[in-house]
Enzyme design. Sequence first.
Site, PDB file in Angstrom:
ATOM      1  N   GLU A 171      27.954   6.528  21.501  1.00 25.85           N
ATOM      2  CA  GLU A 171      26.729   5.903  20.987  1.00 25.85           C
ATOM      3  C   GLU A 171      25.650   6.947  20.726  1.00 25.85           C
ATOM      4  O   GLU A 171      24.921   6.856  19.737  1.00 25.85           O
ATOM      5  CB  GLU A 171      26.223   4.841  21.965  1.00 25.85           C
ATOM      6  CG  GLU A 171      27.221   3.729  22.291  1.00 25.85           C
ATOM      7  CD  GLU A 171      27.826   3.075  21.066  1.00 25.85           C
ATOM      8  OE1 GLU A 171      27.240   3.151  19.959  1.00 25.85           O
ATOM      9  OE2 GLU A 171      28.917   2.506  21.194  1.00 25.85           O
ATOM     10  N   HIS A 195      26.171   8.373  17.362  1.00 30.07           N
ATOM     11  CA  HIS A 195      25.599   7.561  16.280  1.00 30.07           C
ATOM     12  C   HIS A 195      24.104   7.828  16.154  1.00 30.07           C
ATOM     13  O   HIS A 195      23.579   8.041  15.058  1.00 30.07           O
ATOM     14  CB  HIS A 195      25.783   6.065  16.579  1.00 30.07           C
ATOM     15  CG  HIS A 195      27.173   5.566  16.376  1.00 30.07           C
ATOM     16  ND1 HIS A 195      27.844   5.696  15.185  1.00 30.07           N
ATOM     17  CD2 HIS A 195      28.014   4.890  17.203  1.00 30.07           C
ATOM     18  CE1 HIS A 195      29.038   5.136  15.295  1.00 30.07           C
ATOM     19  NE2 HIS A 195      29.176   4.642  16.518  1.00 30.07           N
ATOM     20  N   ASP A 223      34.242   1.221  13.694  1.00 27.50           N
ATOM     21  CA  ASP A 223      33.540   2.186  12.851  1.00 27.50           C
ATOM     22  C   ASP A 223      34.429   2.631  11.696  1.00 27.50           C
ATOM     23  O   ASP A 223      34.006   2.655  10.547  1.00 27.50           O
ATOM     24  CB  ASP A 223      33.150   3.414  13.678  1.00 27.50           C
ATOM     25  CG  ASP A 223      32.132   3.077  14.760  1.00 27.50           C
ATOM     26  OD1 ASP A 223      31.488   2.029  14.627  1.00 27.50           O
ATOM     27  OD2 ASP A 223      32.014   3.862  15.717  1.00 27.50           O
TER      28      ASP A 223
HETATM   29  C1  NHX Z   1      38.802  -3.016  23.311  1.00 31.25           C
HETATM   30  N1  NHX Z   1      36.740  -2.474  22.262  1.00 31.25           N
HETATM   31  O1  NHX Z   1      39.024  -4.018  22.649  1.00 31.25           O
HETATM   32  C2  NHX Z   1      37.399  -2.561  23.530  1.00 31.25           C
HETATM   33  C3  NHX Z   1      36.674  -3.520  24.402  1.00 31.25           C
HETATM   34  C4  NHX Z   1      33.625   3.090  21.414  1.00 31.25           C
HETATM   35  C5  NHX Z   1      32.190   2.457  23.220  1.00 31.25           C
HETATM   36  N2  NHX Z   1      39.795  -2.299  23.805  1.00 31.25           N
HETATM   37  O2  NHX Z   1      31.644   1.640  17.580  1.00 31.25           O
HETATM   38  O3  NHX Z   1      33.440  -1.455  21.211  1.00 31.25           O
HETATM   39  O4  NHX Z   1      36.900  -0.289  22.122  1.00 31.25           O
HETATM   40  O5  NHX Z   1      29.241   2.218  18.205  1.00 31.25           O
HETATM   41  C6  NHX Z   1      43.013  -3.074  20.296  1.00 31.25           C
HETATM   42  C7  NHX Z   1      42.933  -1.713  20.591  1.00 31.25           C
HETATM   43  C8  NHX Z   1      38.409  -3.177  19.152  1.00 31.25           C
HETATM   44  C9  NHX Z   1      41.900  -3.762  19.877  1.00 31.25           C
HETATM   45  C10 NHX Z   1      41.735  -1.078  20.403  1.00 31.25           C
HETATM   46  C11 NHX Z   1      39.576  -3.832  19.300  1.00 31.25           C
HETATM   47  C12 NHX Z   1      39.422  -1.117  19.845  1.00 31.25           C
HETATM   48  C13 NHX Z   1      31.837  -0.090  19.126  1.00 31.25           C
HETATM   49  C14 NHX Z   1      37.076  -1.111  19.229  1.00 31.25           C
HETATM   50  C15 NHX Z   1      32.126   1.101  21.240  1.00 31.25           C
HETATM   51  N3  NHX Z   1      29.903   1.194  18.752  1.00 31.25           N
HETATM   52  N4  NHX Z   1      35.010  -0.482  20.011  1.00 31.25           N
HETATM   53  C16 NHX Z   1      31.134   0.990  18.421  1.00 31.25           C
HETATM   54  C17 NHX Z   1      33.786  -0.576  20.503  1.00 31.25           C
HETATM   55  C18 NHX Z   1      36.602  -1.310  21.616  1.00 31.25           C
HETATM   56  C19 NHX Z   1      38.339  -1.818  19.421  1.00 31.25           C
HETATM   57  C20 NHX Z   1      40.721  -3.130  19.715  1.00 31.25           C
HETATM   58  C21 NHX Z   1      40.625  -1.768  19.990  1.00 31.25           C
HETATM   59  C22 NHX Z   1      33.013   1.929  22.116  1.00 31.25           C
HETATM   60  C23 NHX Z   1      32.838   0.517  20.075  1.00 31.25           C
HETATM   61  C24 NHX Z   1      36.058  -1.436  20.232  1.00 31.25           C
HETATM   62 ZN    ZN Z   2      30.745   3.386  17.175  1.00 32.82          ZN
END
Ligand code: NHX
Ligand code: ZN
Length: 697
Positions: A485, A488, A559
């Site tokens: 973060e 960003h 992202d």
């Molecule tokens: C997850 N979400 O779902 C977690 C909760 C980088 C601090 N595992 O860009 O929240 O990591 O600037 C399967 C595998 C979503 C499904 C991996 C769904 C990854 C948001 C991305 C913050 N803020 N990313 C951001 C974020 C995540 C994601 C997935 C997955 C983070 C980032 C999701």
């Molecule tokens: Zn991000």
Amino acid sequence: MDKQMNQKPPMKNGGPAKRFRFNIYWIYGLLLLVFLYLQFSGGGFGGSRTYDATWYEVSKMIKQGDVSKILVVNDAFAEFYIKTESVYQKPEYEKLRNPDGRSNNSFYVYKFLTLDDFQKKLETAQWEAKVADTVGKNPVLKQQIMEAPVVEPEPVVRKNFWDNGGFSMLLWILFSVLMMVMIFRMFNRGPMGGGAGSVFSFGKSKAQLYDKDTRVNVTFKDVAGLDEAKEEVMEIVDFLKNPKRYTSLGGKIPKGALLVGPPGTGKTLLAKAVAGEAQVPFFSMSGSDFVEMFVGVGASRVRDLFRNAKEKAPCIIFIDEIDAIGRARGKNAFTGANDERENTLNQLLTEMDGFGSNSGVIILAATNRAEILDKALLRAGRFDRQISVDLPEMEERKAIFNVHLKPLKLAQDVDVVFLAKQTPGFSGADIANVCNEAALIAARRNKKEVEMKDFLDAIDRIVGGLERRSKIISPQEKKVIAYHEAGHAAVSWMLRYANPLVKVTIVPRGKSLGAAWYLPEERQITTVEQMHDEMVATLGGRASEEVVFGRISTGALNDLEKVTKQAYAMVAYFGMNKEVGTLSYYDSTGEQEYTFGKPYSEKTSELIDKEVRKMVDAAYDEAKEILRINREKLDQLAHLLMDKEVMFREDVEAVFGPRPFAEDVTVTNAMSSEVSSVVNEASESPVSQERPAKGEN
Ligand code: NHX
Ligand code: ZN
């Protein structure tokens, strides 16, 4: 509180008059009658219980003098009733007792082989009882006892429900009741009780009618914002109020207008305001109300709706979500269900042509996608006017906020202008939701008034989802998240055209673990530079992970998705790539979406992929470069985040100093001449990818 969204109908008035209505309670009543019948016909339900008894038991009861009555039923069995006082005094009769402590309608049943045999046995038992009673008594008493009347068996003839085919009758009744329930259930889709919901008006329209008695009391004053749409719609009101003025010159009154706009922008409210202003009856229904699984129902509902409307003319028919029936015909023709919808649509088209244009029925319809509607609906003479109801802009949001803030108890610090500024892209419904949510949050915090902080938290909640502080995050992960973060924040701070940062948080919210919140500038067009800088800022998270840890994570999924789509749009839609050229492969008609594959050759496809890749790579490198140059500041931001979890614009400013180009960004907001000059600049400058840093990783 909410005039805009939740206008509840003052009264339901579906069909003509209230006549005999069939509903599920009739069936319950019927079942009750059957039950009562069984009860009184001796079917053996209810409070009285019977117990089979052996002769030994029965004779004992007789000898003890407990029997009050003996019934010989149908010469087949005998019922022995016990004296109430014995029942409540002697423990062996406990099971006959009733909870009320007084009555006693249960009895023993003794089944004998032959009547003769039973009578003999009974006499013997009664005689034995007397003899036993007389033992040791004086002669007078003996005499009295011997002459006292014994309980005589009374013969009764009883038609037994169960033996006379009662069981099969019961089955039959149950079966037919079940069938009736099923049939009425089928016919009774939709709300119960309303005239339109009943069996007799199946195929009648389900439109809610607001007329003299249930007048719509929404007027244009209640509609905040939407000034242009209001103006357009005002004309319709005028048509309805003074039709003469238009017809006397030979003009025809239009038949319909289509309100087009994203969800929650107040299309329904606007339609209601038209009816309220014109003081005419208002029929309201949803497009999906026409759709039913039975053939011909939709069409007949349309017919019925128009018949009713013509009786009430001048009036307004409002069809919400018209895309449910008005979708272009002939698509996905493989499913049979489509035919029914087409019939409904055809009927609607016919009806719109069918009545004379001066009959005073004006049809308003709402949809959020006009482009998927059948062209026949949109042609002249039908919905020939399209009124676009857009998302509110700053000033309009302010007005909408004022409407929804009225019923709330506000603290002094609530700043409507600030709230309006903080909610770009919100619809009227969203704003209503923010106000409501703020009030709920304030109530939960036991406040007497709703404060600004509650509003800001409500906005956060609506944009980002619920906070999930309970989510367990290891210190390792927290560090990665903080650096992501902070990346960003740092990158966007250093970019001229990136959106201004509002705050950065590493509190998990909804589906994301952390977020950087920007305030998107409200603009109509976006320049290459703005898109590019936005991409770089979006890649700042992943870049930070790589620069700091040398190890990347899955967290950048969202992202990367955003960046990839944006780059793809730049190349294939907006003609912003030199190699691909000033071409757009965008198809706004939405017609050939499934019939053809891609509208370009395999070679172009490869080229697009290559250019997208190049563009994203360049943006990523730029993000990393910015972070490497500002590494210490990035560390400071990340540590601040790990400490405080939330960080605002001022915190970033304290680390980085004032934003290098801040004043340029804010200027473009106000004046349109300014915006156009930016565009010119953009078209002259080459696609900005010659920034440095194709370096080591
Ligand atoms: C997850 N979400 O779902 C977690 C909760 C980088 C601090 N595992 O860009 O929240 O990591 O600037 C399967 C595998 C979503 C499904 C991996 C769904 C990854 C948001 C991305 C913050 N803020 N990313 C951001 C974020 C995540 C994601 C997935 C997955 C983070 C980032 C999701
Ligand atoms: Zn991000």
